[in-house]
Design an enzyme around this catalytic site. Structure first.
Site, PDB file in Angstrom:
ATOM      1  CB  CYS A 262     -77.196 -66.805 -35.882  1.00 17.30           C
ATOM      2  SG  CYS A 262     -77.819 -67.287 -34.261  1.00 17.30           S
ATOM      3  CE  LYS A 265     -73.977 -67.133 -32.077  1.00 13.04           C
ATOM      4  NZ  LYS A 265     -73.809 -68.477 -32.613  1.00 13.04           N
ATOM      5  NE  ARG A 330     -78.911 -61.578 -29.758  1.00 16.91           N
ATOM      6  CZ  ARG A 330     -79.119 -62.810 -29.285  1.00 16.91           C
ATOM      7  NH1 ARG A 330     -78.185 -63.407 -28.570  1.00 16.91           N
ATOM      8  NH2 ARG A 330     -80.248 -63.442 -29.531  1.00 16.91           N
TER       9      ARG A 330
HETATM   10  P1  NAD Z   1     -79.870 -66.142 -26.060  1.00 16.93           P
HETATM   11  O1  NAD Z   1     -78.707 -65.317 -25.730  1.00 16.93           O
HETATM   12  O2  NAD Z   1     -81.139 -65.514 -26.512  1.00 16.93           O
HETATM   13  O3  NAD Z   1     -80.240 -67.063 -24.799  1.00 16.93           O
HETATM   14  C1  NAD Z   1     -79.310 -67.839 -24.121  1.00 16.93           C
HETATM   15  C2  NAD Z   1     -79.852 -68.086 -22.712  1.00 16.93           C
HETATM   16  O4  NAD Z   1     -78.998 -69.023 -22.049  1.00 16.93           O
HETATM   17  C3  NAD Z   1     -79.869 -66.838 -21.813  1.00 16.93           C
HETATM   18  O5  NAD Z   1     -81.155 -66.657 -21.274  1.00 16.93           O
HETATM   19  C4  NAD Z   1     -78.843 -67.143 -20.719  1.00 16.93           C
HETATM   20  O6  NAD Z   1     -79.156 -66.586 -19.468  1.00 16.93           O
HETATM   21  C5  NAD Z   1     -78.907 -68.658 -20.670  1.00 16.93           C
HETATM   22  N1  NAD Z   1     -77.727 -69.301 -20.075  1.00 16.93           N
HETATM   23  C6  NAD Z   1     -76.416 -68.991 -20.243  1.00 16.93           C
HETATM   24  N2  NAD Z   1     -75.646 -69.845 -19.535  1.00 16.93           N
HETATM   25  C7  NAD Z   1     -76.481 -70.713 -18.918  1.00 16.93           C
HETATM   26  C8  NAD Z   1     -76.290 -71.829 -18.071  1.00 16.93           C
HETATM   27  N3  NAD Z   1     -75.060 -72.251 -17.737  1.00 16.93           N
HETATM   28  N4  NAD Z   1     -77.367 -72.475 -17.598  1.00 16.93           N
HETATM   29  C9  NAD Z   1     -78.623 -72.075 -17.939  1.00 16.93           C
HETATM   30  N5  NAD Z   1     -78.866 -71.038 -18.752  1.00 16.93           N
HETATM   31  C10 NAD Z   1     -77.814 -70.358 -19.244  1.00 16.93           C
HETATM   32  O7  NAD Z   1     -79.367 -67.190 -27.158  1.00 16.93           O
HETATM   33  P2  NAD Z   1     -80.156 -67.781 -28.426  1.00 16.93           P
HETATM   34  O8  NAD Z   1     -80.332 -66.734 -29.448  1.00 16.93           O
HETATM   35  O9  NAD Z   1     -81.328 -68.551 -27.940  1.00 16.93           O
HETATM   36  O10 NAD Z   1     -79.060 -68.795 -28.992  1.00 16.93           O
HETATM   37  C11 NAD Z   1     -78.701 -69.962 -28.292  1.00 16.93           C
HETATM   38  C12 NAD Z   1     -77.859 -70.828 -29.217  1.00 16.93           C
HETATM   39  O11 NAD Z   1     -78.655 -71.243 -30.348  1.00 16.93           O
HETATM   40  C13 NAD Z   1     -76.646 -70.114 -29.816  1.00 16.93           C
HETATM   41  O12 NAD Z   1     -75.602 -71.042 -29.951  1.00 16.93           O
HETATM   42  C14 NAD Z   1     -77.128 -69.689 -31.194  1.00 16.93           C
HETATM   43  O13 NAD Z   1     -76.077 -69.584 -32.126  1.00 16.93           O
HETATM   44  C15 NAD Z   1     -78.041 -70.839 -31.577  1.00 16.93           C
HETATM   45  N6  NAD Z   1     -79.109 -70.483 -32.515  1.00 16.93           N
HETATM   46  C16 NAD Z   1     -79.790 -69.312 -32.357  1.00 16.93           C
HETATM   47  C17 NAD Z   1     -80.839 -69.004 -33.232  1.00 16.93           C
HETATM   48  C18 NAD Z   1     -81.600 -67.712 -33.123  1.00 16.93           C
HETATM   49  O14 NAD Z   1     -82.416 -67.448 -33.988  1.00 16.93           O
HETATM   50  N7  NAD Z   1     -81.399 -66.908 -32.104  1.00 16.93           N
HETATM   51  C19 NAD Z   1     -81.198 -69.928 -34.225  1.00 16.93           C
HETATM   52  C20 NAD Z   1     -80.483 -71.120 -34.329  1.00 16.93           C
HETATM   53  C21 NAD Z   1     -79.444 -71.400 -33.464  1.00 16.93           C
HETATM   54  C1  UGA Z   2     -80.755 -67.247 -39.524  1.00  8.72           C
HETATM   55  C2  UGA Z   2     -81.080 -68.472 -40.384  1.00  8.72           C
HETATM   56  O1  UGA Z   2     -82.000 -68.104 -41.416  1.00  8.72           O
HETATM   57  C3  UGA Z   2     -81.683 -69.593 -39.535  1.00  8.72           C
HETATM   58  O2  UGA Z   2     -81.889 -70.755 -40.340  1.00  8.72           O
HETATM   59  C4  UGA Z   2     -80.714 -69.921 -38.408  1.00  8.72           C
HETATM   60  O3  UGA Z   2     -81.264 -70.903 -37.550  1.00  8.72           O
HETATM   61  C5  UGA Z   2     -80.430 -68.672 -37.604  1.00  8.72           C
HETATM   62  O4  UGA Z   2     -79.889 -67.639 -38.469  1.00  8.72           O
HETATM   63  C6  UGA Z   2     -79.408 -68.920 -36.542  1.00  8.72           C
HETATM   64  O5  UGA Z   2     -78.548 -69.758 -36.691  1.00  8.72           O
HETATM   65  O6  UGA Z   2     -79.540 -68.205 -35.575  1.00  8.72           O
HETATM   66  P1  UGA Z   2     -82.159 -65.241 -38.463  1.00  8.72           P
HETATM   67  O7  UGA Z   2     -80.831 -64.718 -38.056  1.00  8.72           O
HETATM   68  O8  UGA Z   2     -83.263 -65.277 -37.461  1.00  8.72           O
HETATM   69  O9  UGA Z   2     -81.998 -66.753 -38.998  1.00  8.72           O
HETATM   70  O10 UGA Z   2     -82.687 -64.363 -39.659  1.00  8.72           O
HETATM   71  P2  UGA Z   2     -82.726 -64.456 -41.253  1.00  8.72           P
HETATM   72  O11 UGA Z   2     -84.126 -64.390 -41.689  1.00  8.72           O
HETATM   73  O12 UGA Z   2     -81.903 -65.549 -41.779  1.00  8.72           O
HETATM   74  O13 UGA Z   2     -82.032 -63.073 -41.633  1.00  8.72           O
HETATM   75  C7  UGA Z   2     -80.672 -62.813 -41.298  1.00  8.72           C
HETATM   76  C8  UGA Z   2     -80.249 -61.480 -41.856  1.00  8.72           C
HETATM   77  O14 UGA Z   2     -80.142 -61.533 -43.279  1.00  8.72           O
HETATM   78  C9  UGA Z   2     -81.226 -60.341 -41.557  1.00  8.72           C
HETATM   79  O15 UGA Z   2     -80.480 -59.184 -41.217  1.00  8.72           O
HETATM   80  C10 UGA Z   2     -81.970 -60.137 -42.857  1.00  8.72           C
HETATM   81  O16 UGA Z   2     -82.433 -58.831 -43.037  1.00  8.72           O
HETATM   82  C11 UGA Z   2     -80.871 -60.469 -43.861  1.00  8.72           C
HETATM   83  N1  UGA Z   2     -81.395 -60.935 -45.168  1.00  8.72           N
HETATM   84  C12 UGA Z   2     -82.089 -62.105 -45.264  1.00  8.72           C
HETATM   85  C13 UGA Z   2     -81.120 -60.200 -46.317  1.00  8.72           C
HETATM   86  O17 UGA Z   2     -80.469 -59.136 -46.253  1.00  8.72           O
HETATM   87  N2  UGA Z   2     -81.561 -60.674 -47.523  1.00  8.72           N
HETATM   88  C14 UGA Z   2     -82.252 -61.834 -47.645  1.00  8.72           C
HETATM   89  O18 UGA Z   2     -82.621 -62.205 -48.788  1.00  8.72           O
HETATM   90  C15 UGA Z   2     -82.530 -62.576 -46.484  1.00  8.72           C
END
Ligand code: NAD
Ligand code: UGA
Length: 440
Positions: A262, A265, A330
């Site tokens: 996240c 990107k 990732r």
């Molecule tokens: P992910 O890649 O782990 O999972 C996405 C899933 O969606 C996959 O299983 C895929 O097959 C499915 N998918 C794709 N197109 C589809 C469709 N048309 N219908 C049904 N399923 C479909 O993604 P993620 O990490 O869960 O992230 C999802 C969103 O949430 C992203 O926008 C990300 O930025 C956001 N987000 C992620 C995190 C995180 O910690 N990973 C935290 C906060 C927000």
């Molecule tokens: C981050 C945010 O913390 C979440 O709030 C958000 O929902 C998520 O992205 C998202 O949008 O997907 P995450 O990516 O799971 O969560 O992990 P973090 O714990 O935030 O760490 C992100 C990166 O920063 C890691 O590579 C970690 O090692 C690094 N980091 C974190 C540091 O180098 N220093 C720090 O003090 C904290």
């Protein structure tokens, strides 16, 4: 009790679905990935997330949680459809909304009753309106009663269940207050502060939050590099800064920079949005540049410590996931460092408690080891890339005796520099004033 459909069973969708089920709702989790759904039906988790499997089991047994690839089945009784599909980086750094569009079109195709569409994916400002347009156009004359709500997710991988169940805040954005209130009702048992805004503001809160956290990390990494040159210790600097309540301690750990699915990107997508709309996101550009350099700096340091060249040197990497307690690789700093090392002619070996399977899929020729000691065997340098618990108290006497050249790069400032130097290691941490104090 509400009927909920969650579209996408990745980190966010699956956690959202199982947690809502655990709160007593009936939840259909839907994915287009058949393999993933088949596994979930058999109790096999598609991701490593502490505590997840147990909650899935409990809610499947209680017939509150269902898995399917069929939109018609998943949406049949749904009052809420959460979109939680991926929004990866496109070619120019923009968020690729292909999956969001597909999900919106599918909802428009199959639904036959009023529904609240909740967008949980991280999406550019304006996407809620765009989703609304997609549905209206797709339905044409066959009008549908629907409301779009933005509900950005703030969970972290590795502590996703905890973060979902005990959020700092719930953010909801909509042009329809009643729809936002209805979604707020789903979160009511969590008793979290809830902020209701318009659609675009909620979408921006998500990007601004991630960009700010990434900025804090890049900031402390920049300070760390200055500390190295001037003989100060960034860990104590961060502690001293964090005691100021206006600053706080979180996200001030210097290291190898931020990775994951996240921050990279989202910072890129926000910068892209800014440029596209005529503003100049200089700070975001600097935040990304500092992050890239943090990995290069470690490789440069190691090169210097092993005599100026990495050609034919053996380097061990401890940790492959972008952070501990996840198998997600990732944009992991470890992978970028491996790439840089191999480009310089080094032989690289690695170990990770959870992320080796995923790594093998994208770097099939990487030498993967069974444990940290196999990684250290005959190595000229060992880099701690991920702060997994099992790397915290290694048998360093043993490691010293099996390494070819005892050079340790502590990319997460986890080890005790003094005792390691006493054992005979050349030790380099991040921002520990190494240049001045270690004679490195
Ligand atoms: P992910 O890649 O782990 O999972 C996405 C899933 O969606 C996959 O299983 C895929 O097959 C499915 N998918 C794709 N197109 C589809 C469709 N048309 N219908 C049904 N399923 C479909 O993604 P993620 O990490 O869960 O992230 C999802 C969103 O949430 C992203 O926008 C990300 O930025 C956001 N987000 C992620 C995190 C995180 O910690 N990973 C935290 C906060 C927000
Ligand atoms: C981050 C945010 O913390 C979440 O709030 C958000 O929902 C998520 O992205 C998202 O949008 O997907 P995450 O990516 O799971 O969560 O992990 P973090 O714990 O935030 O760490 C992100 C990166 O920063 C890691 O590579 C970690 O090692 C690094 N980091 C974190 C540091 O180098 N220093 C720090 O003090 C904290």
């Amino acid at each position: 009790m509400s009927n909920i459909c969650v579209i996408g069973t990745g980190y966010v969708g699956l956690v959202t679905g199982v947690c809502f089920a655990d709160l007593g709702n009936s939840v259909h989790c839907l994915d287009i990935n058949e393999h993933r759904i088949k596994n979930l039906k058999n109790g096999v988790m598609p991701i490593y997330e502490p505590g997840l499997e147990e909650i899935v089991e409990r809610n499947v047994a209680a017939t509150r949680l269902f898995f399917t690839t069929d939109y018609t089945e998943a949406l049949a009784d749904a009052e809420f459809a959460f979109i939680a599909v991926g929004t990866p980086s496109g070619v120019d750094g923009e968020a690729d909304l292909t999956y969001v569009r597909d999900a919106a079109e599918k909802i428009a195709e199959v639904i036959d009753h009023a529904i609240v569409i909740v967008n949980k994916s991280t999406v550019p400002v304006g996407t809620g309106d765009w989703v609304s347009d997609i549905i209206r156009k797709k339905r044409g004359e066959n009008e549908l009663e629907y409301y779009v709500v933005s509900n950005p997710e703030f969970l972290r991988e590795g502590s996703a269940i905890h973060d979902f169940m005990q959020p700092d805040r719930v953010v909801l954005g909509s042009m329809h207050r009643q729809a936002a209130d209805a979604v707020a009702g789903l979160y009511q048992p969590l008793r979290a502060p809830t902020l209701i805004t318009d659609l675009r503001t909620a979408e921006m809160i998500k990007y601004a939050s991630n960009a700010f956290l990434a900025t804090r990390i890049s900031f402390i990494n920049e300070i760390a590099n200055v500390c190295d040159e001037l003989g100060a210790d960034v860990r104590e600097v961060a502690q001293g800064m964090g005691l100021d309540k206006r600053i706080g301690h979180a996200f001030l750990e210097a290291g190898l920079g931020w990775g994951g699915s996240c921050f990279p990107k989202d910072v890129k997508a926000l910068a892209h949005m800014a440029v596209l709309h005529g503003t100049h996101p200089q700070l975001l550009q600097a935040v990304m540049e500092i992050n890239r350099n943090q990995r290069r700096r470690v490789v440069m340091k190691l090169r210097n410590l092993v005599g100026g060249s990495l050609i034919d040197k053996t380097v061990g990497i401890l940790g492959l996931s972008f952070k501990p307690d996840t198998d997600d690789i990732r944009e992991s700093p470890a992978l970028e460092i491996i790439h840089l090392l191999r480009n310089e002619g080094a032989r690289v070996k690695a170990y990770d408690p959870q992320a080796m399977e995923n790594t093998a899929k994208i770097i099939p020729d990487l030498e993967l080891c069974k444990n940290p000691y196999e990684v250290a065997q005959d190595a000229d340098g060992l880099i701690l890339a991920t702060k997994w618990n099992e790397f915290k108290q290694l048998d360093f006497k043993r490691i010293y005796s099996i390494m070819h050249t005892p050079v340790l790069i502590d990319g997460r400032n986890e080890w005790d520099s003094q005792s390691l130097r006493e054992l005979g290691f050349t030790y380099f941490g991040i921002g520990q004033g190494n240049h001045v104090s270690a004679g490195a």
